[in-house]
Design a protein around this motif. Structure first.
Motif, mmCIF file in Angstrom:
data_model
loop_
_atom_site.group_PDB
_atom_site.id
_atom_site.type_symbol
_atom_site.label_atom_id
_atom_site.label_comp_id
_atom_site.label_asym_id
_atom_site.label_seq_id
_atom_site.Cartn_x
_atom_site.Cartn_y
_atom_site.Cartn_z
ATOM 1 N N GLU A 1 -3.033 -4.962 3.252
ATOM 2 C CA GLU A 1 -2.485 -3.710 3.982
ATOM 3 C C GLU A 1 -1.605 -2.886 3.247
ATOM 4 N N MET A 2 -1.698 -2.022 3.506
ATOM 5 C CA MET A 2 -0.629 -1.709 2.235
ATOM 6 C C MET A 2 -1.740 0.444 3.151
ATOM 7 N N HIS A 3 -0.010 0.588 2.701
ATOM 8 C CA HIS A 3 -0.287 2.249 3.768
ATOM 9 C C HIS A 3 0.066 3.450 2.522
ATOM 10 N N LEU A 4 -0.186 4.355 2.290
ATOM 11 C CA LEU A 4 0.067 5.651 2.092
ATOM 12 C C LEU A 4 1.157 6.880 2.918
ATOM 13 N N VAL A 5 2.633 6.360 2.283
ATOM 14 C CA VAL A 5 3.672 6.789 2.904
ATOM 15 C C VAL A 5 4.245 8.463 2.194
ATOM 16 N N THR A 6 4.254 8.778 3.460
ATOM 17 C CA THR A 6 4.665 9.952 2.778
ATOM 18 C C THR A 6 6.427 9.723 1.721
ATOM 19 N N GLY A 7 6.762 11.203 1.277
ATOM 20 C CA GLY A 7 8.044 11.177 0.856
ATOM 21 C C GLY A 7 9.042 10.615 1.773
ATOM 22 N N LYS A 8 9.314 11.661 3.042
ATOM 23 C CA LYS A 8 9.967 11.502 4.076
ATOM 24 C C LYS A 8 9.835 9.926 4.692
ATOM 25 N N VAL B 1 6.592 2.260 -9.844
ATOM 26 C CA VAL B 1 6.609 3.971 -9.742
ATOM 27 C C VAL B 1 5.018 3.346 -10.298
ATOM 28 N N ALA B 2 4.255 4.370 -10.793
ATOM 29 C CA ALA B 2 2.878 4.291 -10.399
ATOM 30 C C ALA B 2 2.148 3.991 -11.838
ATOM 31 N N ASN B 3 2.745 4.097 -12.927
ATOM 32 C CA ASN B 3 2.095 3.054 -13.907
ATOM 33 C C ASN B 3 2.861 2.578 -14.522
ATOM 34 N N GLU C 1 0.186 14.042 -9.853
ATOM 35 C CA GLU C 1 -0.457 13.218 -10.983
ATOM 36 C C GLU C 1 -0.518 11.571 -10.367
ATOM 37 N N GLU C 2 0.722 11.026 -10.140
ATOM 38 C CA GLU C 2 0.806 9.774 -9.845
ATOM 39 C C GLU C 2 0.870 9.746 -8.388
ATOM 40 N N ALA C 3 0.503 10.419 -8.018
ATOM 41 C CA ALA C 3 0.242 10.548 -6.367
ATOM 42 C C ALA C 3 -1.005 10.462 -6.293
ATOM 43 N N ASP C 4 -1.942 11.159 -6.631
ATOM 44 C CA ASP C 4 -3.135 11.330 -6.806
ATOM 45 C C ASP C 4 -3.638 8.619 -7.579
ATOM 46 N N ARG C 5 -2.596 8.884 -8.291
ATOM 47 C CA ARG C 5 -2.792 7.546 -9.016
ATOM 48 C C ARG C 5 -2.901 6.588 -7.823
ATOM 49 N N ILE C 6 -1.630 7.365 -6.661
ATOM 50 C CA ILE C 6 -1.464 6.156 -5.652
ATOM 51 C C ILE C 6 -2.322 6.202 -4.760
ATOM 52 N N ALA C 7 -2.748 7.127 -4.382
ATOM 53 C CA ALA C 7 -3.720 7.062 -2.616
ATOM 54 C C ALA C 7 -5.100 6.488 -3.647
ATOM 55 N N ALA C 8 -5.483 6.681 -4.567
ATOM 56 C CA ALA C 8 -6.883 5.986 -5.572
ATOM 57 C C ALA C 8 -6.332 4.007 -5.619
ATOM 58 N N ILE C 9 -4.873 3.665 -5.808
ATOM 59 C CA ILE C 9 -4.570 1.986 -5.325
ATOM 60 C C ILE C 9 -4.781 1.695 -4.217
ATOM 61 N N VAL C 10 -4.186 2.700 -2.995
ATOM 62 C CA VAL C 10 -4.303 2.783 -1.470
ATOM 63 C C VAL C 10 -5.748 1.941 -1.208
ATOM 64 N N ALA C 11 -6.528 3.096 -1.819
ATOM 65 C CA ALA C 11 -7.979 3.178 -1.239
ATOM 66 C C ALA C 11 -8.143 1.588 -1.412
ATOM 67 N N GLU C 12 -8.443 1.557 -2.763
ATOM 68 C CA GLU C 12 -9.178 0.516 -3.288
ATOM 69 C C GLU C 12 -8.733 -0.808 -2.626
ATOM 70 N N ALA D 1 3.927 7.450 -1.274
ATOM 71 C CA ALA D 1 4.223 6.415 -2.222
ATOM 72 C C ALA D 1 3.795 5.669 -1.473
ATOM 73 N N SER D 2 2.910 3.982 -2.056
ATOM 74 C CA SER D 2 1.919 3.174 -1.294
ATOM 75 C C SER D 2 3.429 1.839 -1.624
ATOM 76 N N PHE D 3 2.975 1.165 0.805
ATOM 77 C CA PHE D 3 3.824 0.553 0.852
ATOM 78 C C PHE D 3 2.903 -0.562 1.119
ATOM 79 N N CYS D 4 3.396 -2.328 0.664
ATOM 80 C CA CYS D 4 2.881 -3.085 1.022
ATOM 81 C C CYS D 4 3.730 -4.020 1.296
ATOM 82 N N PRO D 5 3.726 -3.859 2.910
ATOM 83 C CA PRO D 5 4.966 -4.720 3.237
ATOM 84 C C PRO D 5 5.290 -6.434 3.109
ATOM 85 N N THR D 6 3.249 -6.895 3.087
ATOM 86 C CA THR D 6 3.381 -8.873 2.446
ATOM 87 C C THR D 6 4.192 -8.622 1.298
#
Ligand SMILES: Cc1cc2nc3c(=O)[nH]c(=O)nc-3n(C[C@H](O)[C@H](O)[C@H](O)COP(=O)(O)OP(=O)(O)OC[C@H]3O[C@@H](n4cnc5c(N)ncnc54)[C@H](O)[C@@H]3O)c2cc1C
Length: 385
Positions: free
Chosen positions: A114-121, A241-243, A96-107, A137-142
């Motif tokens: 610059e924001m990336h959707l990164v895998t667990g690995k 975390v997502a929430n 469920e949190e993964a769906d939320r994170i993916a939506a945040i990255v897209a938005e 996770a989402s990752f924003c390097p800046t």
């Protein structure tokens, strides 16, 4: 009656201190007043993430400009900020949190961040201390973080070097109005005359403006915070975390500053001698459980401080940055809703522009007081990250 200042700034958190610095830099005489002292409330209680990710789109231009400014802020102020641009990793603990994170990255990508959707690995590669159970996770390097006490001190010191005066331990009780225009402030020690007044009083943002018929609809939320002793762990991104119920960052000397869990503040504040709100034992226990699951290496880490941070949470989770004509034309900044630390350097410039009667370069229309006409307070918390 004291000497006439061009500007009086009420509140020595990051917003007021940055404003006093900007105004002094522009050659004005300034007095910075605080009932306690620099960074004694939210700007000291904060997690101090410096992030664009998780922002409402209305705040994004300010957050991006702020991150630009943070790069060189320490040099500019000739003081420490301990700013580190180590990124922000927002983890999904389940699908469920993964769906939320993916939506945040897209938005956010749609907004040009610059924001990336990164895998667990990939999470393990970026921050090996994070639990391998994290799905993605989402990752924003800046993004990054800074030290709040050092930063506010640097703003105050720089303002003082430029000639600003400070009055700490002095409560402002009212605005002084002469023929409809603000002419200073009334404090517990007397009147301080000033040509213009900036009010940046955090959770007390409504106190000085109520008698003029203004009210910002915010609720004061109390967030549980804690700090570990120094650990030898390598520096890592700000972890969330997502929430938003668990966030942590590592201070420059290795301590983890950890927060999460919000409830409506019961109004109880102790002075010890600085303002303190004690977290309920149940919130502390819950937060320990959550961060130990998210970063297993921190399970059992010794804690050296527990506190609550108070948050001025508006109904739309956005601040007010505006001039109030019915309150003698003062400038008000309040309602940062848990994300005003990052913005501090640009908030200072915006408030200085408004106080000078100039139009800020950054878009502040969404932060006008008028948007609240007819709106009541709601206890819905929407922390944008
Ligand atoms: C737990 C927590 C975590 C947070 N995490 C983040 C984060 O990761 N990133 C981020 O960007 N933001 C974060 N924030 C939000 C951020 O810290 C605040 O939005 C910001 O510090 C607000 O600064 P301020 O100067 O507007 O207010 P404050 O720091 O609250 O300063 C207001 C000052 O006004 C003074 N004052 C009030 N009334 C009077 C009066 N009548 N007379 C004289 N003085 C007065 C107070 O003593 C105080 O010093 C967090 C906040 C908290 C509490």
């Amino acid at each position: 009656m004291s000497a006439l200042f061009d500007f009086a700034v009420v509140g020595a958190g990051i917003s007021g201190s940055a404003t006093a610095y900007e105004l002094a830099k522009r050659g004005h005489s300034v007095v910075l007043i605080d009932q306690y002292g620099p960074a004694s409330m939210a700007s000291g209680w904060t997690l101090a993430g410096v992030r664009q990710s998780g922002r409402h789109k209305a705040e994004m231009p300010l957050a991006r400009a702020a991150v630009e400014r943070w790069q060189t802020l320490g040099n500019e102020l000739e003081g420490e900020t301990h700013y580190r641009q180590v990124g922000n990793l927002r983890c999904a603990r389940n699908d469920e949190e993964a769906d939320r994170i993916a939506a945040i990255v897209a938005e956010h990508r749609a907004l040009g961040l610059e924001m990336h959707l990164v895998t667990g690995k990939e999470v393990q590669e970026i921050a090996p201390m994070v639990s391998p159970d994290v799905v993605c996770a989402s990752f924003c390097p800046t993004d990054g973080h800074a030290d709040p006490h050092a930063t506010v001190k640097s703003f105050v010191d720089a303002a003082t070097r430029l000639g600003a005066e400070t009055r700490f331990g002095e409560l402002v009780t009212a605005l002084e109005i002469t023929e409809g225009k603000v002419s200073g402030v009334v404090t517990v020690k007397g009147v301080i005359a000033a040509g213009q007044v900036v009010v940046a009083t955090g959770i007390y943002g409504n106190k000085l403006i109520g008698r003029f018929g203004y009210h910002v609809p915010y609720e004061v939320m109390s967030a549980t915070m804690m700090r570990s002793v120094a650990t030898p762990a390598p520096q890592m991104p700000v972890i969330g975390v997502a929430n938003g119920d668990t966030t942590l960052r590592q201070e420059v000397l290795g301590q983890f500053r950890i927060g999460g869990g919000h409830e409506v503040w019961d109004g109880h504040l102790e002075l010890d001698p600085w303002p303190q709100v004690r977290p309920p034992a149940s919130s502390v226990a819950e937060l320990i459980k959550r961060y130990s699951a998210l970063v297993p290496e921190l399970a059992g880490v010794k804690l050296d401080r527990l506190w609550c941070g108070l948050i001025d949470q508006t109904v739309d989770a956005l601040p007010v940055l505006d001039i109030l004509p019915e309150a003698g034309g003062i400038v008000l900044a309040t309602g940062f809703s848990g994300h005003g630390f990052c913005l501090g350097p640009v908030t200072g410039a915006i408030l200085a522009d408004l106080a000078e009667g100039a139009t800020p370069d950054l878009p502040i229309e969404p932060f006008r007081m008028s948007r609240f006409a007819g709106v009541a307070v709601s206890s819905t918390v929407e922390l944008h990250g």
